[in-house]
Design a protein around this motif. Structure first.
Motif, short mmCIF file in Angstrom:
data_model
loop_
_atom_site.label_atom_id
_atom_site.label_comp_id
_atom_site.label_asym_id
_atom_site.label_seq_id
_atom_site.Cartn_x
_atom_site.Cartn_y
_atom_site.Cartn_z
N GLY A 2 0.78 -1.23 0.00
CA GLY A 2 0.00 0.00 0.00
C GLY A 2 0.81 1.27 0.00
N GLY A 3 2.12 1.17 -0.10
CA GLY A 3 2.95 2.37 -0.18
C GLY A 3 3.57 2.80 1.13
N GLY A 4 3.29 2.07 2.21
CA GLY A 4 3.97 2.37 3.46
C GLY A 4 5.32 1.68 3.50
N TYR A 5 6.04 1.86 4.59
CA TYR A 5 7.35 1.24 4.68
C TYR A 5 7.83 1.22 6.12
CZ TYR A 5 8.26 6.27 4.12
OH TYR A 5 8.22 7.65 4.23
N TRP A 6 8.79 0.31 6.34
CA TRP A 6 9.48 0.22 7.63
C TRP A 6 10.93 0.61 7.43
CZ3 TRP A 6 6.62 -3.98 5.75
CH2 TRP A 6 5.44 -4.29 6.45
N LEU A 7 11.51 1.22 8.44
CA LEU A 7 12.95 1.43 8.51
C LEU A 7 13.43 0.66 9.73
CD1 LEU A 7 13.21 5.29 7.84
CD2 LEU A 7 13.27 3.41 6.19
N VAL A 8 14.61 0.06 9.61
CA VAL A 8 15.12 -0.77 10.70
C VAL A 8 16.52 -0.34 11.09
CG1 VAL A 8 15.99 -2.53 9.12
CG2 VAL A 8 15.51 -3.15 11.50
N GLY A 9 16.79 -0.36 12.42
CA GLY A 9 18.09 0.03 12.94
C GLY A 9 18.99 -1.17 13.18
N GLY B 12 15.68 -2.19 16.07
CA GLY B 12 14.55 -1.30 16.24
C GLY B 12 13.84 -1.07 14.92
N VAL B 13 12.49 -1.04 14.93
CA VAL B 13 11.69 -0.89 13.71
C VAL B 13 10.83 0.37 13.81
CG1 VAL B 13 9.87 -1.93 12.30
CG2 VAL B 13 11.65 -3.38 13.32
N PHE B 14 10.80 1.14 12.71
CA PHE B 14 10.00 2.36 12.63
C PHE B 14 9.04 2.22 11.46
CE2 PHE B 14 14.05 3.23 14.52
CZ PHE B 14 13.79 4.11 15.55
N GLU C 105 4.87 -4.35 14.22
CA GLU C 105 4.52 -5.67 14.72
C GLU C 105 5.53 -6.19 15.74
OE1 GLU C 105 1.80 -7.15 14.20
OE2 GLU C 105 0.95 -6.25 12.39
N GLY C 106 6.47 -5.32 16.14
CA GLY C 106 7.48 -5.74 17.10
C GLY C 106 8.88 -5.49 16.57
N SER C 107 9.86 -5.64 17.44
CA SER C 107 11.24 -5.42 17.05
C SER C 107 12.16 -6.31 17.86
CB SER C 107 11.63 -3.95 17.25
OG SER C 107 11.93 -3.69 18.62
N ALA C 108 13.43 -6.31 17.48
CA ALA C 108 14.43 -7.09 18.21
C ALA C 108 15.29 -6.20 19.11
CB ALA C 108 15.32 -7.85 17.22
N ALA C 109 14.87 -4.95 19.28
CA ALA C 109 15.70 -3.98 20.00
C ALA C 109 15.88 -4.33 21.48
CB ALA C 109 15.11 -2.58 19.87
N GLU D 94 25.01 -10.37 16.59
CA GLU D 94 25.54 -9.50 15.54
C GLU D 94 24.48 -8.47 15.20
OE1 GLU D 94 28.50 -9.42 14.22
OE2 GLU D 94 29.35 -11.27 15.05
N PRO D 95 24.86 -7.33 14.61
CA PRO D 95 23.87 -6.31 14.28
C PRO D 95 22.90 -6.78 13.21
CG PRO D 95 26.00 -5.76 13.34
CD PRO D 95 26.23 -6.90 14.28
N VAL D 96 21.70 -6.23 13.23
CA VAL D 96 20.73 -6.45 12.16
C VAL D 96 21.25 -5.76 10.89
CG1 VAL D 96 18.40 -5.83 11.37
CG2 VAL D 96 18.75 -6.78 13.66
N VAL D 97 21.09 -6.43 9.74
CA VAL D 97 21.61 -5.87 8.49
C VAL D 97 20.54 -5.71 7.42
CG1 VAL D 97 23.96 -6.70 8.85
CG2 VAL D 97 22.30 -8.18 7.68
N GLY D 98 19.32 -6.22 7.65
CA GLY D 98 18.30 -6.09 6.63
C GLY D 98 16.91 -6.43 7.12
N VAL D 99 15.91 -6.12 6.28
CA VAL D 99 14.50 -6.36 6.59
C VAL D 99 13.79 -6.71 5.29
CG1 VAL D 99 14.00 -3.88 6.41
CG2 VAL D 99 12.38 -5.37 7.58
N ALA D 100 12.81 -7.61 5.36
CA ALA D 100 12.00 -7.96 4.20
C ALA D 100 10.54 -8.05 4.64
CB ALA D 100 12.46 -9.29 3.60
N SER D 101 9.64 -7.65 3.73
CA SER D 101 8.21 -7.62 4.03
C SER D 101 7.51 -8.90 3.55
CB SER D 101 7.57 -6.41 3.35
OG SER D 101 6.16 -6.46 3.42
N THR D 102 6.43 -9.29 4.23
CA THR D 102 5.57 -10.34 3.72
C THR D 102 4.75 -9.79 2.55
OG1 THR D 102 3.84 -9.79 5.32
CG2 THR D 102 5.41 -11.51 5.94
N PRO D 103 4.17 -10.65 1.70
CA PRO D 103 3.46 -10.15 0.51
C PRO D 103 2.31 -9.20 0.80
CG PRO D 103 3.90 -12.49 0.30
CD PRO D 103 4.29 -12.12 1.70
#
Length: 372
Positions: A264-271, A275-277, A285-289, A295-304
């Motif tokens: 729908g055009g929204g998005y998440w940014l991840v630290g 941490g998820v914004f 829906e939650g975060s690992a912060a 090791e540090p988080v390096v990426g994020v992927a969305s469900t369909p």
């Protein structure tokens, strides 16, 4: 949240060498364009250049909002943080052991540093704390501006001739980090292989800036636009991408490492801390912060359907949120190189992880079709 550690599927193979070669050649071209030798005389990577002070701030007494966490125990000035994060990630991707011993240093810590080096018989190894006309103690170290870092290597503090030092000499300047002349061998009474300073904004010489802060891309829903994501969570939109907010004006605790979009055009940014914004129609829906990460988080992927997402760490650990299903991870396996990203299958029933060496790991209904 579902944590990781199941079985790996799909052993990596060496394929598509032509693609790999093209990527390497492109990287070398960028490196050549950014290197001091290829740059103009006005480039900031020069022995006499120094970091600029932070306007309105006091050296060694920076407020939390002027700093950002780059690595455990390492805070840097917000402007310097993204490039330092990229420098550490590049070392990790190349298999070079590079850590930080000290980054931002408070006035109190600098006073302790001076006392320690003086007791060791070499006070030249610490920038002095001076007394201002007002009688107030003032720090003169570049650490006090959050624009200096002391690095460690595989055997402790970085030394001349070490692999970590060779890496820094070859790459640090490309992301705006300078080894000052006094720190070079013979440059002063206390040459320091480990001490580097950020002059990516041009430094006190007012030289040309080094752009080194982009960490990822977020695509628009129809694929006709995108936005680059900076380490501070800022966006630069292109095409039909609609900017629905960013983390750039927020007092983020950690550097951003990437983002993912919803249908729908929204998005998440991840630290880097997990941490998820969420922005637009993207749901948090939650975060690992709040969890201890190896090791540090390096990426994020969305469900369909945009109802969930996965986070992936450099060690291959996968964390699933919302309607994202955990299908396995590479965290329990010995990796030749760290994981640098992930992508999901169209039905959300699987995903691929990719390593810095081009190795691909397939999970769930994701099919292994080769690697670089």
């Amino acid at each position: 949240m579902k944590d990781d550690r199941p079985q790996l599927r799909g052993p990596g193979r060496r394929v598509q060498n032509a693609v790999r070669l093209a990527l390497v050649m492109a990287a070398l071209a960028v490196a050549a364009a950014l290197s001091p030798a290829a740059g103009a005389a006005s480039g900031p990577i020069q022995p006499g250049n120094q970091p600029t002070p932070i306007p309105g701030a006091i050296n060694g007494e920076l407020p939390p909002g002027d700093l950002v966490n780059v690595a455990p125990g390492c805070q840097a000035a917000r402007a310097a943080g993204p490039s330092l994060g990229l420098l550490l990630a590049e070392a990790r991707d190349r298999g070079v052991v590079l850590g930080t011993e000290q980054c931002y240093r408070s006035l109190q810590d600098q006073q302790g540093e001076v006392q320690s080096w003086t007791a060791a018989g070499n006070s030249a190894c610490a920038a002095p704390v001076v007394t201002a006309p007002t009688g107030q103690q003032q720090d003169t170290s570049m650490h006090g501006w959050g624009k200096a870092a002391d690095f460690s290597g595989s055997s402790g503090t970085v030394t001349f001739g070490s692999r970590a030092y060779a890496f820094l000499k070859a790459y640090a300047g490309q992301v705006g980090w300078n080894h000052p002349g006094w720190a070079e061998p013979g440059g002063s009474a206390c040459p320091e292989a480990w001490h580097w300073e950020w002059v990516g904004d041009g430094g006190i010489m007012g030289a040309s800036a080094v752009r080194a802060g982009v960490v990822g891309l977020v695509a628009s829903a129809d694929g006709r636009g995108y936005a680059s994501v900076s380490g501070l969570g800022g966006l630069v939109a292109r095409g039909d991408f609609v900017d629905q907010g960013s983390a750039e004006s927020m007092p983020i605790a950690w550097l951003m490492v990437g983002g993912a979009s919803t249908p729908g055009g929204g998005y998440w940014l991840v630290g880097a801390d997990g941490g998820v914004f969420a922005f637009g129609d993207a749901r948090f829906e939650g975060s690992a912060a709040a969890f201890h990460l190896n090791e540090p988080v390096v990426g994020v992927a969305s469900t369909p359907d945009g109802g969930g997402y996965w986070l992936v760490g450099a060690d291959g650990g996968v964390f699933a949120f919302g309607d994202a299903r955990f299908e396995g991870s590479a965290a329990a396996f010995h990796l030749n190189e760290p994981v640098v990203g992930m992508a999901s299958t169209p039905d959300g029933g699987g995903y691929w992880l990719v390593g810095a060496d081009g190795g691909v790991f397939a999970f769930g209904d994701a099919r292994f079709d080769g690697s670089a």
